[in-house]
Design a protein around this motif. Structure first.
Motif, PDB file in Angstrom:
ATOM      1  N   GLY A 226       0.811  -1.206   0.000  1.00 17.66           N
ATOM      2  CA  GLY A 226       0.000   0.000   0.000  1.00 17.66           C
ATOM      3  C   GLY A 226       0.847   1.259   0.000  1.00 17.66           C
ATOM      4  O   GLY A 226       2.052   1.217   0.279  1.00 17.66           O
ATOM      5  N   PRO A 227       0.255   2.407  -0.313  1.00 17.74           N
ATOM      6  CA  PRO A 227       0.978   3.686  -0.261  1.00 17.74           C
ATOM      7  C   PRO A 227       1.518   3.943   1.148  1.00 17.74           C
ATOM      8  O   PRO A 227       0.817   3.712   2.141  1.00 17.74           O
ATOM      9  CB  PRO A 227      -0.081   4.719  -0.646  1.00 17.74           C
ATOM     10  N   GLU A 228       2.763   4.415   1.223  1.00 13.25           N
ATOM     11  CA  GLU A 228       3.394   4.651   2.520  1.00 13.25           C
ATOM     12  C   GLU A 228       3.338   6.135   2.861  1.00 13.25           C
ATOM     13  O   GLU A 228       3.610   6.995   2.016  1.00 13.25           O
ATOM     14  CB  GLU A 228       4.838   4.164   2.517  1.00 13.25           C
ATOM     15  N   TYR A 229       3.000   6.402   4.109  1.00 14.40           N
ATOM     16  CA  TYR A 229       2.868   7.772   4.593  1.00 14.40           C
ATOM     17  C   TYR A 229       3.738   7.985   5.825  1.00 14.40           C
ATOM     18  O   TYR A 229       3.996   7.064   6.605  1.00 14.40           O
ATOM     19  CB  TYR A 229       1.421   8.077   4.984  1.00 14.40           C
ATOM     20  N   THR A 230       4.151   9.231   5.986  1.00 10.14           N
ATOM     21  CA  THR A 230       4.689   9.704   7.251  1.00 10.14           C
ATOM     22  C   THR A 230       3.717  10.727   7.802  1.00 10.14           C
ATOM     23  O   THR A 230       3.224  11.584   7.058  1.00 10.14           O
ATOM     24  CB  THR A 230       6.069  10.356   7.075  1.00 10.14           C
ATOM     25  N   VAL A 231       3.424  10.644   9.077  1.00  7.96           N
ATOM     26  CA  VAL A 231       2.573  11.634   9.726  1.00  7.96           C
ATOM     27  C   VAL A 231       3.423  12.388  10.739  1.00  7.96           C
ATOM     28  O   VAL A 231       3.983  11.789  11.670  1.00  7.96           O
ATOM     29  CB  VAL A 231       1.367  10.986  10.432  1.00  7.96           C
ATOM     30  N   ASP A 232       3.554  13.688  10.532  1.00  7.15           N
ATOM     31  CA  ASP A 232       4.223  14.536  11.515  1.00  7.15           C
ATOM     32  C   ASP A 232       3.196  14.923  12.567  1.00  7.15           C
ATOM     33  O   ASP A 232       2.192  15.579  12.256  1.00  7.15           O
ATOM     34  CB  ASP A 232       4.790  15.786  10.843  1.00  7.15           C
ATOM     35  N   VAL A 233       3.420  14.499  13.801  1.00  4.45           N
ATOM     36  CA  VAL A 233       2.463  14.671  14.892  1.00  4.45           C
ATOM     37  C   VAL A 233       3.046  15.618  15.931  1.00  4.45           C
ATOM     38  O   VAL A 233       4.124  15.374  16.474  1.00  4.45           O
ATOM     39  CB  VAL A 233       2.121  13.321  15.552  1.00  4.45           C
TER      40      VAL A 233
ATOM     41  N   ALA B  26       4.199  23.566   5.548  1.00  4.49           N
ATOM     42  CA  ALA B  26       2.800  23.461   5.130  1.00  4.49           C
ATOM     43  C   ALA B  26       1.848  24.083   6.136  1.00  4.49           C
ATOM     44  O   ALA B  26       0.660  24.246   5.836  1.00  4.49           O
ATOM     45  CB  ALA B  26       2.430  21.994   4.904  1.00  4.49           C
ATOM     46  N   GLY B  27       2.350  24.418   7.321  1.00  3.88           N
ATOM     47  CA  GLY B  27       1.516  25.082   8.304  1.00  3.88           C
ATOM     48  C   GLY B  27       1.537  24.494   9.695  1.00  3.88           C
ATOM     49  O   GLY B  27       1.010  25.101  10.632  1.00  3.88           O
ATOM     50  N   LEU B  28       2.129  23.320   9.878  1.00  4.94           N
ATOM     51  CA  LEU B  28       2.174  22.730  11.218  1.00  4.94           C
ATOM     52  C   LEU B  28       2.978  23.607  12.174  1.00  4.94           C
ATOM     53  O   LEU B  28       2.664  23.697  13.358  1.00  4.94           O
ATOM     54  CB  LEU B  28       2.757  21.320  11.162  1.00  4.94           C
ATOM     55  N   ALA B  29       4.041  24.244  11.651  1.00  8.97           N
ATOM     56  CA  ALA B  29       4.797  25.252  12.413  1.00  8.97           C
ATOM     57  C   ALA B  29       5.279  24.734  13.765  1.00  8.97           C
ATOM     58  O   ALA B  29       5.194  25.436  14.780  1.00  8.97           O
ATOM     59  CB  ALA B  29       3.955  26.523  12.590  1.00  8.97           C
TER      60      ALA B  29
ATOM     61  N   PRO C 249      -2.500  15.603  22.433  1.00  8.98           N
ATOM     62  CA  PRO C 249      -2.423  15.689  20.977  1.00  8.98           C
ATOM     63  C   PRO C 249      -2.881  17.059  20.489  1.00  8.98           C
ATOM     64  O   PRO C 249      -3.924  17.553  20.902  1.00  8.98           O
ATOM     65  CB  PRO C 249      -3.361  14.575  20.506  1.00  8.98           C
ATOM     66  N   LEU C 250      -2.103  17.660  19.593  1.00  9.37           N
ATOM     67  CA  LEU C 250      -2.437  18.990  19.092  1.00  9.37           C
ATOM     68  C   LEU C 250      -2.849  18.982  17.620  1.00  9.37           C
ATOM     69  O   LEU C 250      -3.951  19.358  17.279  1.00  9.37           O
ATOM     70  CB  LEU C 250      -1.257  19.947  19.301  1.00  9.37           C
ATOM     71  N   GLN C 251      -1.968  18.534  16.739  1.00  3.84           N
ATOM     72  CA  GLN C 251      -2.278  18.566  15.310  1.00  3.84           C
ATOM     73  C   GLN C 251      -1.303  17.654  14.581  1.00  3.84           C
ATOM     74  O   GLN C 251      -0.185  17.411  15.048  1.00  3.84           O
ATOM     75  CB  GLN C 251      -2.179  19.993  14.764  1.00  3.84           C
ATOM     76  N   ALA C 252      -1.727  17.156  13.420  1.00  3.50           N
ATOM     77  CA  ALA C 252      -0.879  16.254  12.643  1.00  3.50           C
ATOM     78  C   ALA C 252      -1.048  16.539  11.156  1.00  3.50           C
ATOM     79  O   ALA C 252      -2.113  16.979  10.710  1.00  3.50           O
ATOM     80  CB  ALA C 252      -1.221  14.797  12.949  1.00  3.50           C
ATOM     81  N   VAL C 253       0.001  16.260  10.400  1.00  2.61           N
ATOM     82  CA  VAL C 253      -0.011  16.425   8.950  1.00  2.61           C
ATOM     83  C   VAL C 253       0.503  15.141   8.318  1.00  2.61           C
ATOM     84  O   VAL C 253       1.577  14.642   8.687  1.00  2.61           O
ATOM     85  CB  VAL C 253       0.869  17.606   8.497  1.00  2.61           C
ATOM     86  N   ALA C 254      -0.250  14.609   7.372  1.00  2.00           N
ATOM     87  CA  ALA C 254       0.165  13.408   6.644  1.00  2.00           C
ATOM     88  C   ALA C 254       0.856  13.811   5.357  1.00  2.00           C
ATOM     89  O   ALA C 254       0.416  14.717   4.650  1.00  2.00           O
ATOM     90  CB  ALA C 254      -1.041  12.528   6.339  1.00  2.00           C
ATOM     91  N   ARG C 255       1.938  13.131   5.063  1.00  2.00           N
ATOM     92  CA  ARG C 255       2.626  13.355   3.786  1.00  2.00           C
ATOM     93  C   ARG C 255       2.950  11.991   3.168  1.00  2.00           C
ATOM     94  O   ARG C 255       3.492  11.102   3.810  1.00  2.00           O
ATOM     95  CB  ARG C 255       3.886  14.202   3.961  1.00  2.00           C
ATOM     96  N   ARG C 256       2.595  11.858   1.921  1.00  2.00           N
ATOM     97  CA  ARG C 256       2.838  10.603   1.214  1.00  2.00           C
ATOM     98  C   ARG C 256       4.291  10.541   0.769  1.00  2.00           C
ATOM     99  O   ARG C 256       4.828  11.483   0.190  1.00  2.00           O
ATOM    100  CB  ARG C 256       1.921  10.485   0.001  1.00  2.00           C
ATOM    101  N   ARG C 257       4.911   9.412   1.016  1.00  2.00           N
ATOM    102  CA  ARG C 257       6.315   9.214   0.649  1.00  2.00           C
ATOM    103  C   ARG C 257       6.374   8.761  -0.816  1.00  2.00           C
ATOM    104  O   ARG C 257       6.093   7.614  -1.128  1.00  2.00           O
ATOM    105  CB  ARG C 257       6.947   8.181   1.578  1.00  2.00           C
ATOM    106  N   LEU C 258       6.744   9.670  -1.693  1.00  2.00           N
ATOM    107  CA  LEU C 258       6.757   9.392  -3.123  1.00  2.00           C
ATOM    108  C   LEU C 258       8.051   8.739  -3.571  1.00  2.00           C
ATOM    109  O   LEU C 258       8.071   7.969  -4.532  1.00  2.00           O
ATOM    110  CB  LEU C 258       6.540  10.697  -3.901  1.00  2.00           C
ATOM    111  N   GLN C 259       9.146   9.070  -2.898  1.00  2.97           N
ATOM    112  CA  GLN C 259      10.449   8.466  -3.213  1.00  2.97           C
ATOM    113  C   GLN C 259      11.271   8.430  -1.938  1.00  2.97           C
ATOM    114  O   GLN C 259      11.328   9.415  -1.195  1.00  2.97           O
ATOM    115  CB  GLN C 259      11.180   9.300  -4.278  1.00  2.97           C
ATOM    116  N   VAL C 260      11.882   7.276  -1.677  1.00  2.49           N
ATOM    117  CA  VAL C 260      12.632   7.088  -0.431  1.00  2.49           C
ATOM    118  C   VAL C 260      14.035   6.609  -0.762  1.00  2.49           C
ATOM    119  O   VAL C 260      14.223   5.697  -1.571  1.00  2.49           O
ATOM    120  CB  VAL C 260      11.928   6.068   0.489  1.00  2.49           C
TER     121      VAL C 260
END
Length: 315
Positions: free
Chosen positions: A178-185, A267-270, A193-204
């Motif tokens: 399946g598609p692999e993601y990293t979530v910055d939490v 992206a805004g997580l700051a 818990p405050l906020q999280a952003v998912a980013r799809r790993r397109l090339q590793v």
């Protein structure tokens, strides 16, 4: 409030992100490493040379550096230094220093992938099918990883039973395509818990994403926030998972900034700005969710930093 980034190495973007947050407040960002020939040291407001984290003198040297340079926030960036920092949390807190490291108990679950898998199951969260030690997979290919490892070291695909390694220090899981993601939490310093952003790993490459894209995947980010809260993590964390129409399967957590976390920051997580707010006691402002720009793609490339012998010698 001054910030100290440990094991800074080539993490120039992380140094710059903290500078953008600290400079308007009158703060400075210091970078530390073992050797002088590291690019991030030249991007920082000041460079420090510290002992290895497994050196018995490391904690004393770190505490002295924090006192000497008015450090209020210490940012680890390498898995290998987290345990010694976790053990020193109370000592450094006593001198007014916040360290972005979890407790030793929380760290132990993050480091041990077998314990992490069980923790996910206890929370009703899915992982790739995991085989018990000594259990022979009934279907190939499988994916093998060290139970305690980072950055993709030792992780590999196994296509045939004859090639399957043995040992209790290895975790064997069904191969997930399946598609692999990293979530910055982002978590509060108290573990909320405050906020999280998912980013799809397109090339590793070498375990780090060199191409990545932010995506709006609330089912994934909500579960990642739940997981980090259950594990009592603090600060910025990176959660690895597979996610598609079949759901989410968690792989691991690194309780620190990741190599491509700059994408989520921009992206805004700051995270740097909000972590400084927390360290300054501005918890309500830090907890306020920020608008996130989705559809941003990171394309990583190398950049040279040329220094003279005199500049190296001045550190």
């Amino acid at each position: 409030m001054n910030v100290l980034i440990l094991s800074a190495a080539a993490k120039v973007l992380l140094v710059q992100a903290f500078q953008a947050a600290a400079h308007p407040l009158g703060g400075r960002v210091l970078a530390a490493d073992l050797a002088r020939d590291n690019a991030a040291l030249f991007a920082a407001d000041q460079a420090l040379i510290l002992p290895r984290s497994d050196d018995p003198s490391f904690v004393d040297a770190l505490a002295q550096a924090c006192a000497q340079h008015a450090i209020g926030l210490v940012v680890p960036t390498r898995d290998g230094e987290l345990a010694v920092l976790s053990a020193a949390l109370k000592r450094l807190a006593a001198q007014g220093v916040t360290v972005l490291a979890p407790s030793l108990d929380a760290l132990a679950v993050c480091r041990d992938k077998r314990r992490f898998t069980q923790a996910c199951r206890d929370l009703g969260l899915a992982t790739p099918r995991t085989f018990a030690p000594g259990e022979t997979p009934d279907r190939f290919p499988v994916f093998v990883r060290p139970v305690d490892g980072a950055g993709g070291a030792g992780a590999r695909r196994i296509d045939h039973p004859a090639d399957l390694p043995t040992g209790k220090d290895l975790l064997i899981q069904a191969l997930d395509s399946g598609p692999e993601y990293t979530v910055d939490v982002l978590m509060s310093l108290a573990g909320a818990p405050l906020q999280a952003v998912a980013r799809r790993r397109l090339q590793v490459q070498g375990g780090e994403a060199t191409k990545s894209r932010t995506e709006d995947v609330p089912t994934l980010t909500d579960q990642a926030l739940k997981l980090c809260a259950a594990l009592d993590l603090v600060g910025h964390n990176v959660v690895q998972a597979f996610h598609d129409h079949a759901g989410t399967r968690f792989i691991e957590i690194n309780p620190r900034f990741g190599g491509a976390s700059n994408l989520s920051i921009q992206a805004g997580l700051a995270s740097p700005e909000r972590l400084l707010q927390m360290a300054r006691g501005q918890d309500a402002e830090a907890a306020r969710s920020r608008p996130i720009a989705y559809g941003l793609t990171m394309l990583r490339y190398a950049q040279d930093r040329i220094v003279t012998d005199a500049e190296l010698g001045a550190l």
